[in-house]
Write a protein that holds these residues in place. Structure first.
Motif, PDB file in Angstrom:
ATOM      1  N   GLY A 125       0.780  -1.229   0.000  1.00 45.27           N
ATOM      2  CA  GLY A 125       0.000   0.000   0.000  1.00 45.27           C
ATOM      3  C   GLY A 125       0.813   1.281   0.000  1.00 45.27           C
ATOM      4  O   GLY A 125       0.255   2.381  -0.061  1.00 45.27           O
TER       5      GLY A 125
ATOM      6  N   SER B  85       2.273  -0.233  -8.293  1.00 45.50           N
ATOM      7  CA  SER B  85       1.305  -0.483  -7.235  1.00 45.50           C
ATOM      8  C   SER B  85       1.870  -1.568  -6.328  1.00 45.50           C
ATOM      9  O   SER B  85       2.724  -2.358  -6.743  1.00 45.50           O
TER      10      SER B  85
ATOM     11  N   SER C  98      -0.175  -3.901  -3.904  1.00 45.78           N
ATOM     12  CA  SER C  98      -1.378  -4.337  -3.203  1.00 45.78           C
ATOM     13  C   SER C  98      -1.085  -5.487  -2.249  1.00 45.78           C
ATOM     14  O   SER C  98      -1.844  -5.715  -1.288  1.00 45.78           O
TER      15      SER C  98
END
Lengths: 113, 112
Positions: free
Chosen positions: A53, A67, A69
């Motif tokens: 995150g 990203s 995640s």
């Protein structure tokens, strides 16, 4: 023990195309990095992540997105590929920021034509 | 910002000789680590040796040793009894608040 796995190993893109370079590590490392290596220029940091995150820009982030995640995966997205993005891309991971070595994937050789 | 400078783009020595690769860095941090990585033609990045900034003793790994001069911000790598398999790119790297920063590398060639 797979370590850091990058896919694909080679790719040719046309100008304006997009693609995602995949990176996965199975060592439960918090820190993950993306570098590009141009001939005679060493490795330059594109983006890094200190945990799921959380991502941050490195030295040369323009034209890329990332990203995070999950702890394991850290994909690098190229939007609107340009010839200047022709390079070898390395993903790396480390357990902590300071006192451990970084483990590297095998690299992805990307050519934009 | 942290920077790492390797001033020798290429070096060539005879097998069994000793060679020293230079590295200087710039940082305002007091707690950091320094590394030397080897990259053979296979492109794989291999850790050669690491040095913790708060340790005055120079790190040693078999034929590889460093000369760490913290005040001068210098971190050179010495390879003793060089072997043909030592031919590779060598990168000095610094890890601090902004992650892992690399120098431009030194291409080391060991001649038979």
């Amino acid at each position: 023990n797979a370590g850091v796995t990058q896919t694909p190993k080679f790719r040719i893109l046309k100008i304006g195309q997009s693609m995602t370079l995949q990176c996965a590590q199975d060592m439960n490392h918090n820190y993950m990095y993306w570098y590009r290596q141009d001939p005679g220029m060493g490795l330059k940091l594109i983006y890094y992540s200190v945990g799921a995150g959380i991502t941050d820009k490195g030295e040369v982030p323009n034209g890329y997105n990332v990203s995070r995640s999950t702890t394991e995966d850290f994909p690098l997205r190229l939007e609107l590929a340009a010839p200047s993005q022709t390079s070898v891309y390395f993903c790396a991971s480390s357990y902590s920021r300071l006192n451990t070595e970084a483990f590297f994937g095998q690299g992805t050789r990307l050519t934009v034509v | 910002a942290q920077t790492v400078t390797q001033s020798q783009p290429e070096m060539s020595v005879q097998e069994a000789e000793t060679v020293t690769l230079s590295c200087t860095y710039d940082t305002s941090e007091s707690n950091y680590y320094l590394f030397w990585y080897k990259q053979p033609p296979s492109r794989q990045m291999i850790l050669v040796i690491r040095q913790e900034a708060y340790k005055q003793q120079n790190a040693t790994e078999n034929r590889f040793s460093v000369n760490f001069q913290k005040a001068a911000k210098s971190f050179s790598l010495k390879i003793s009894d060089s072997q043909l398999g030592d031919t590779a790119m060598y990168f000095c790297a610094f890890i601090g608040g902004n992650g892992l920063t690399f120098g431009k590398g030194t291409h080391l060639i060991i001649q038979p």
